[in-house]
Design a protein around this motif. Structure first.
Motif, short mmCIF file in Angstrom:
data_model
loop_
_atom_site.label_atom_id
_atom_site.label_comp_id
_atom_site.label_asym_id
_atom_site.label_seq_id
_atom_site.Cartn_x
_atom_site.Cartn_y
_atom_site.Cartn_z
N GLU A 219 188.93 15.91 46.85
CA GLU A 219 188.99 14.49 46.26
C GLU A 219 187.20 14.36 46.49
O GLU A 219 186.70 13.22 45.29
N ILE A 220 186.36 15.69 46.91
CA ILE A 220 184.38 15.19 47.36
C ILE A 220 184.21 16.18 45.58
O ILE A 220 183.69 15.33 45.13
N ILE A 221 185.81 17.17 45.02
CA ILE A 221 184.94 17.89 44.07
C ILE A 221 185.34 17.06 43.06
O ILE A 221 183.97 17.35 42.04
N VAL A 222 186.78 16.23 42.88
CA VAL A 222 186.42 15.81 41.73
C VAL A 222 185.21 14.79 40.85
O VAL A 222 185.67 13.73 40.16
N SER A 223 184.39 13.86 42.57
CA SER A 223 182.94 13.10 42.30
C SER A 223 182.53 14.40 41.54
O SER A 223 181.71 12.81 40.97
N SER A 224 182.28 15.31 41.29
CA SER A 224 181.41 15.99 40.92
C SER A 224 181.76 16.16 39.23
O SER A 224 181.05 16.91 38.42
N VAL A 225 183.60 16.58 39.65
CA VAL A 225 183.39 17.68 38.51
C VAL A 225 184.88 17.03 37.19
O VAL A 225 185.47 16.24 38.75
N ARG A 226 185.19 17.06 36.15
CA ARG A 226 186.18 16.06 35.87
C ARG A 226 187.94 17.23 36.20
O ARG A 226 187.08 18.30 36.54
N PRO A 227 188.34 16.70 36.50
CA PRO A 227 190.12 17.61 36.76
C PRO A 227 190.12 18.78 36.26
O PRO A 227 190.44 20.12 36.52
N PHE A 228 189.86 18.55 34.69
CA PHE A 228 190.35 19.63 33.22
C PHE A 228 189.32 20.59 33.71
O PHE A 228 189.44 21.42 34.00
N GLU A 229 188.23 20.36 33.83
CA GLU A 229 186.65 21.05 34.20
C GLU A 229 187.37 22.08 35.88
O GLU A 229 187.29 23.69 35.72
N LEU A 230 187.54 21.66 36.35
CA LEU A 230 187.98 22.28 38.06
C LEU A 230 189.40 23.19 37.71
O LEU A 230 189.00 23.79 38.11
N LEU A 231 189.94 22.36 37.08
CA LEU A 231 191.35 23.26 36.64
C LEU A 231 190.75 24.42 35.60
O LEU A 231 191.65 25.14 36.02
N MET A 232 190.07 24.57 35.06
CA MET A 232 189.98 25.37 34.49
C MET A 232 188.99 26.96 34.90
O MET A 232 189.17 27.67 34.80
N GLY A 233 187.97 26.67 34.93
CA GLY A 233 186.81 26.95 36.61
C GLY A 233 188.22 27.70 37.46
O GLY A 233 187.14 29.13 37.47
N LYS A 234 189.10 27.30 38.18
CA LYS A 234 189.49 28.04 38.96
C LYS A 234 190.51 29.48 37.91
O LYS A 234 190.44 30.13 38.65
N VAL A 397 197.09 32.67 22.57
CA VAL A 397 196.32 31.65 22.48
C VAL A 397 196.84 30.34 21.93
O VAL A 397 196.56 29.42 23.49
N MET A 398 197.28 29.80 21.75
CA MET A 398 197.67 28.73 21.40
C MET A 398 197.88 28.15 21.51
O MET A 398 198.06 27.03 22.20
N ALA A 399 199.42 28.64 22.64
CA ALA A 399 200.20 28.48 23.78
C ALA A 399 199.83 28.16 25.22
O ALA A 399 199.33 26.75 25.75
N PHE A 400 198.57 28.81 25.29
CA PHE A 400 197.80 28.10 26.40
C PHE A 400 196.53 27.60 26.25
O PHE A 400 196.86 26.37 27.07
N VAL A 401 196.09 27.01 24.82
CA VAL A 401 195.38 25.82 24.49
C VAL A 401 196.42 24.67 25.01
O VAL A 401 195.97 24.18 25.34
N ALA A 402 198.27 24.96 24.40
CA ALA A 402 198.41 23.62 24.61
C ALA A 402 198.89 23.10 25.61
O ALA A 402 198.94 22.28 26.32
N THR A 403 198.89 24.54 26.57
CA THR A 403 199.96 24.21 28.21
C THR A 403 198.59 23.57 29.07
O THR A 403 199.39 23.13 29.85
N ILE A 404 197.12 24.57 28.97
CA ILE A 404 196.13 23.51 29.54
C ILE A 404 196.08 22.53 29.37
O ILE A 404 195.49 21.34 29.89
N TRP A 405 196.21 22.34 28.19
CA TRP A 405 196.07 20.90 27.83
C TRP A 405 196.74 19.97 28.88
O TRP A 405 196.77 18.94 28.97
N ILE A 406 198.26 20.31 28.41
CA ILE A 406 199.20 20.08 29.26
C ILE A 406 199.01 20.03 30.90
O ILE A 406 198.79 18.55 31.48
N ALA A 407 198.83 20.63 31.47
CA ALA A 407 198.41 21.23 32.59
C ALA A 407 197.66 20.25 33.17
O ALA A 407 197.52 20.14 34.57
N GLY A 408 196.43 20.50 32.57
CA GLY A 408 195.78 19.44 32.92
C GLY A 408 195.30 17.99 32.78
O GLY A 408 195.07 17.47 34.37
N ARG A 409 196.51 17.33 31.77
CA ARG A 409 196.84 16.21 32.18
C ARG A 409 197.78 15.71 33.38
O ARG A 409 197.37 14.63 34.44
N ILE A 410 198.82 16.85 33.75
CA ILE A 410 199.35 16.64 35.01
C ILE A 410 198.73 17.07 35.86
O ILE A 410 198.43 16.05 37.96
#
Length: 434
Positions: A219-234, A397-410
């Motif tokens: 909850e503290i982290i997402v005040s500084s970064v977007r959830p997608f950035e946090l997911l991708m970085g992790k 690679v295309m499957a990853f891009v699509a999956t990370i986009w869907i996973a980011g929204r979840i």
């Protein structure tokens, strides 16, 4: 865009260094190669020591009166046949007294093929003892039957001779020694390494997300970064950690392969292999039919690419599952749709090994969720056109891009949701939220 990439980089770097510096990472990196060596070498070493330390003395009751001398001559350092002129009851008593390890009864109709030999042991023996006794009795009986049929010495030598077939693989620079078995083992190992790595490091991602969510740190982290950035970085940080660990283990494997020939030469007798006593360890190993194949550089490159692609694809799904629950136990039911595409290629390993160029094998190796395992297996055991490798990796690679986009929204909904564990239908609905 630049700020977003910088934040992803900071999160990935933090995840990487935090885990690489941990004692668990250091111990696993050092102990896993030792464990693999122990698992690979221990059975062979124990078998060798058992063979050297064991000796069987078998009494031979020969009622044909024609086989005992031949069996006695067939004795080895580990198995001795000793003809006896006693009744079966007397021999059985001698076995009980420990004079013999067992006795072999050869009935008088054995040479006619109407009866079989019987071996009675004081204790149950191993498979090796059973095989050795059967092999020597069969050889002696076969030779005696051929002699009884007045077969000439020339025909006997033809029957007893073995014909070796040396396989060669046609390359651009000529025919080379065939190493199908070795490359099959390499491909099989690569497939399983990717499977285990994706499973383990994907669990790391999920566990990290669950810990941050349950401790409310997220909850503290997402005040500084977007959830997608946090997911991708992790995902990138843990993936980099896994790649470093794989490279270290690969270095250990390369060093072990380089030392394999000298170690093997210590257990081989050059004179029995018809090579010079001062021959090099590599020459001795090659004369024994044991060669360590060189793994092509391009195969290593494709392995790294498919490992990263497969990890990124599945890690994003593991992260999405982790964001939807608050405890590790709650994630088990949601992991089934994630694990099934990972398990399916394992079921097709035998088929792809048998027919790597079959249409079904080619199609399966192009499917993104299967390609990290099946395409690497095909690339190791057969010549896969570069365009197939490129297409398979491009689809991955295309499957990853699509999956990370869907996973980011979840992920953006799940990390801030608490309470009841959502169903798969609810999770799917999160992906459609705007």
């Amino acid at each position: 865009m630049q700020t977003s990439l910088y934040k992803i980089w900071l999160i990935a770097r933090s995840e990487f260094w935090r885990r690489v510096r941990s004692k668990a990472f250091i111990l696993a990196t050092l102990l896993v190669p030792v464990g693999f060596v122990a698992v690979a070498v221990a059975p062979a070493l124990l078998g060798y020591l058992a063979e050297q330390g064991s000796h069987q003395t078998v009494a031979v009751v020969d009622r044909t009166d024609r086989l005992e001398d031949s069996l006695s001559a067939a004795s080895t350092d580990q198995l001795t046949f000793r003809p006896v002129d006693q009744s079966v009851d007397s021999v059985r008593a001698a076995v009980r007294a420990g004079t013999y390890d067992g006795y072999l009864l050869l009935p008088d109709s054995l040479l006619e093929g109407t009866a079989g030999a019987t071996y009675v042991a004081a204790q149950g023996g191993g498979l090796t003892d059973k095989y050795q006794i059967e092999q020597r009795v069969s050889q002696v009986v076969q030779a005696q039957r051929l002699q009884g049929a007045n077969v000439s010495e020339d025909v006997l030598s033809i029957i007893e001779s073995d014909v070796s077939v040396k396989r060669r693989t046609l390359r651009d620079d000529g025919a080379q020694a065939d190493r199908t078995l070795a490359y099959t083992a390499i491909g099989y190992a690569m497939g399983f390494i990717i499977y285990i790595a994706v499973l383990i490091y994907g669990q790391y991602v999920m566990q990290g997300v669950i810990e941050e969510k349950s401790s409310r740190v997220v909850e503290i982290i997402v005040s500084s970064v977007r959830p997608f950035e946090l997911l991708m970085g992790k995902v990138l940080g843990i993936g980099s950690m896994g790649l470093v660990q794989m490279l270290i283990w690969g270095t250990f494997v390369a060093g072990g392969a380089a030392a394999a020939a000298p170690l093997l030469a210590l257990f081989l007798d050059p004179s029995s292999l018809e090579v010079s006593p001062d021959a090099s360890p590599d020459a001795i190993a090659e004369a024994a039919g044991v060669t360590i194949p060189t793994i092509p550089v391009e195969l290593v490159v494709w392995f790294v690419l498919f490992f990263l692609g497969g990890f990124l694809l599945y890690a994003s799904l593991f992260a999405a599952v982790g964001s939807a629950v608050e405890r590790q136990q709650d994630a088990q039911s949601l992991l089934i749709p994630v694990m099934m595409p990972l398990i399916i290629p394992i079921l097709f390993l035998a088929f792809v090994l048998e027919s790597p160029n079959a249409t079904a094998a080619v199609v399966l190796s192009l499917i993104p969720f299967f390609s990290p395992i099946l395409m690497m297996l095909r690339a190791a055991i057969t010549t896969v056109p570069v365009w197939e490798l490129a297409v398979s990796f491009g689809l991955l690679v295309m499957a990853f891009v699509a999956t990370i986009w869907i996973a980011g929204r979840i992920y953006r909904v799940g990390i801030l949701s608490y309470g009841k564990t959502p169903s798969l239908r609810e999770i799917a609905r999160w992906a459609t939220y705007h």
